[in-house]
Write a protein that holds these residues in place. Structure first.
Motif, mmCIF file in Angstrom:
data_model
loop_
_atom_site.group_PDB
_atom_site.id
_atom_site.type_symbol
_atom_site.label_atom_id
_atom_site.label_comp_id
_atom_site.label_asym_id
_atom_site.label_seq_id
_atom_site.Cartn_x
_atom_site.Cartn_y
_atom_site.Cartn_z
ATOM 1 N N LEU A 1 48.532 36.816 30.433
ATOM 2 C CA LEU A 1 48.528 38.263 30.662
ATOM 3 C C LEU A 1 49.285 38.981 29.548
ATOM 4 O O LEU A 1 48.851 40.033 29.056
ATOM 5 C CB LEU A 1 49.164 38.561 32.017
ATOM 6 C CG LEU A 1 49.351 40.040 32.371
ATOM 7 C CD1 LEU A 1 48.009 40.756 32.437
ATOM 8 C CD2 LEU A 1 50.104 40.182 33.693
ATOM 9 N N LEU B 1 42.269 35.147 31.027
ATOM 10 C CA LEU B 1 43.072 34.454 32.033
ATOM 11 C C LEU B 1 42.387 33.174 32.485
ATOM 12 O O LEU B 1 43.046 32.150 32.717
ATOM 13 C CB LEU B 1 43.332 35.366 33.231
ATOM 14 C CG LEU B 1 44.313 36.522 33.000
ATOM 15 C CD1 LEU B 1 44.493 37.331 34.272
ATOM 16 C CD2 LEU B 1 45.651 36.009 32.502
ATOM 17 N N LEU C 1 40.025 40.477 29.902
ATOM 18 C CA LEU C 1 41.187 39.999 30.652
ATOM 19 C C LEU C 1 40.785 38.854 31.578
ATOM 20 O O LEU C 1 41.472 37.829 31.648
ATOM 21 C CB LEU C 1 41.785 41.144 31.467
ATOM 22 C CG LEU C 1 42.896 40.768 32.451
ATOM 23 C CD1 LEU C 1 44.094 40.168 31.725
ATOM 24 C CD2 LEU C 1 43.317 41.977 33.286
#
Length: 585
Positions: A213, A83, A79
């Motif tokens: 996301l 991002l 993640l």
């Protein structure tokens, strides 16, 4: 809002627990709503259209897929990487595109979207090509694997609810007002300290991060990634969701995501039965549905369902206003000076060698026939136009050619020849826009709700300014419900809320009734006594001659006279050029 969101978060997965298919659909809705909300930031607030949101999803999805399947690290590290790469991609794309105007911005995002899709499909050794990457690990929270649609729904809905609250904070903030102002009139926003390019880029980054996301959640929900969900067709689908529901409102965007997520699955089952063959006919149906919605509800479904109601009377802000900067310095000193200003548009010389000086506590009138160059002179002084020659000094500092958002914080504010208000905001919000340069909350503070004390002070400052011009009782009305005269007064209230000491008023009396003009004159005289300096353009000679300490007269771009009202009225050049009289031989 918060109570209903958390109730939905806790209740929906339990309600749909006996129906695994609908739990899966619920997760797809939450992910689609995240992407659609990124378009709320970009299009609904910022007025920019992007066809690359699926590409941002793809960057994050492939980043976490590669990191977890090839390197064997935690999905949460995926993640962070996803991002980070998405924001880097959005930064590059934003730097290249946010300054583009009209159709060039969406066209450029289409090009980037198509390019990324082609890369994902052809870099077989890295991305697996169109076959994709499989066996992504399931997410786990506090040791509990989110390996079923039921468990995953809590995470996806929780993140959706958090984002809705964060974007509600954004809308009710200095940044939300500034983005709405940029969508409607970038010059007015810049005149109150907003840097259009920088703010648009930050909005672009935020929208890209939200879509990233969603891509992360999509990858670990299906535990499989290939290029198809991140195609141009997918980007168009998300834009259709947002526009159909009402891209200018958060509930509308969420409604559009819910409608089209359910509609997509229903159409995939129904259309082959009706047409007797397989195919992606749902794309055609999307177009027909969108055309119907836009035909009967041009602003989207939510505004139609909610109705065009007044904002309603809310509790007025009771916080202490922002500290007012009382005009300081020696009365009569020069605060604004123009030296030999010159501006040509092609072969037309609009301003030619105009010079004047405005002193502290003075009302200086700039008059002349239509087309004399008065508004152009205003634009040169405020930085809206760069001069071809000459200099501008504000409080002794040269500001020649500086953009408006850099001139305004130095203490200069202006109104426009035609009222520049923002109809989608309340009267109070329109006035509060002027406090942008006096407040400091950034995106992170706003999204986490850490700006509320500053926001309350900004609204209190705006309310105080509205009361001073007689609009305090209309604070929660929609700005487009004001009369033309009230809109003029609203512009003046914005100047007072901005803290500017030098006020440039372009035809402030236009549209005012006789009584309103008398009140305006009284207010301007009071401001001059307090030490404010006023440069005034108006065609009402009774108003001008009754207010001004000195008058500068322009004709055909040149200054032809300067002096007291009595002196310029007796000047033969003025009588010939402005009043249409010919000097006797």
């Amino acid at each position: 809002m918060r109570r209903y969101l958390w109730f939905a978060l806790l209740f929906l997965p339990f309600l749909l627990a006996p129906f695994p298919f609908y739990l899966t659909l619920l997760n797809f809705f939450a992910i689609a709503a995240l992407v659609a909300l990124s378009l709320y930031v970009l299009t609904g607030l910022g007025g920019m259209t992007s066809f690359a949101q699926a590409a941002f999803m793809g960057v994050a999805a492939y980043a976490t897929a590669l990191l977890t399947t090839r390197a064997g690290v935690s999905p949460w590290a995926g993640l962070a990487l996803g991002l980070g790469l998405t924001l880097a991609f959005a930064l590059v794309l934003g730097l290249l595109t946010v300054r583009l105007k009209g159709h060039f911005l969406p066209l450029s995002t289409i090009a980037w979207q198509v390019a990324l899709y082609i890369l994902a499909g052809n870099l077989v050794g890295l991305t697996g090509g169109h076959t994709g990457l499989t066996d992504l690990p399931a997410l786990a929270l506090f040791g509990l694997p989110l390996d079923s649609p039921f468990r995953y729904a809590f995470l996806s809905l929780f993140l959706l609810a958090l984002l809705v609250l964060a974007l509600h904070n954004l809308r009710e903030s200095r940044l939300g007002r500034a983005l709405l102002a940029l969508r409607g009139d970038a010059l007015t926003a810049a005149s109150f300290g907003v840097d259009p390019a920088a703010l648009r880029l930050k909005a672009f980054l935020l929208a890209g991060g939200i879509a990233g996301l969603a891509g992360f959640l999509y990858a670990h929900f299906l535990r499989f990634v290939n290029p198809t969900p991140f195609s141009l067709e997918a980007s168009i689908k998300y834009l259709v969701m947002a526009v159909a529901g009402g891209v200018g409102t958060i509930p509308g965007v969420v409604l559009g995501a819910a409608l089209f997520t359910g509609l997509e699955d229903w159409l995939k089952d129904l259309l082959p039965l009706l047409l007797g063959r397989q195919g992606n006919y749902e794309t055609i149906a999307y177009g027909l549905v969108l055309a119907g919605i836009l035909l009967f509800a041009p602003q989207g479904l939510w505004p139609l369902l909610a109705g065009r109601r007044a904002f309603g009377r809310q509790a007025l802000p009771e916080a202490k206003p922002l500290p007012q900067r009382p005009p300081s310095g020696r009365r009569g000193e020069v605060v604004l000076e123009a030296r030999g200003l010159r501006k040509a548009f092609g072969g037309l010389l609009a301003v030619n060698g105009v010079s004047f000086a405005l002193r502290r506590g003075e009302i200086l009138a700039l008059i002349g026939p239509n087309g004399a160059g008065k508004s152009t002179t205003f634009n040169l002084v405020t930085g809206a136009l760069p001069p071809d020659g000459g200099q501008v000094f504000l409080f002794g500092k040269e500001v020649t050619g500086l953009p408006p958002y850099r001139v305004h914080p130095l203490g200069l504010g202006r109104t426009f020849q035609h009222p520049h208000i923002f109809p989608e905001m309340t009267v109070l919000e329109n006035a509060a826009l002027a406090t942008y340069a006096r407040t400091r909350a950034g995106f992170l503070q706003v999204l986490f709700g850490l700006h509320r004390k500053e926001e309350a002070r900004a609204l209190a400052t705006a309310l105080e300014a509205l009361r001073r011009v007689g609009l305090g009782e209309l604070a929660w009305e929609r700005a487009d419900r004001l009369t033309a005269g009230q809109q003029r007064l609203l512009e003046l209230a914005r100047l007072l809320a901005s803290g500017a000491e030098v006020l440039l008023l372009d035809e402030p009396g236009a549209g005012l009734r006789a009584g309103e003009k008398r009140e305006l004159a009284k207010l301007l005289l009071a401001l001059a006594r307090e030490g404010y300096s006023v440069l005034l353009v108006d065609h009402d000679m009774d108003l001008v001659m009754g207010l001004a300490d000195r008058v500068v007269v322009m004709n055909y771009g040149e200054k032809i006279a300067e002096g007291t009202p009595e002196e310029v009225q007796k000047n033969p050049l003025v009588r010939a050029a402005y009043l249409g009289e010919v000097e006797a031989a």
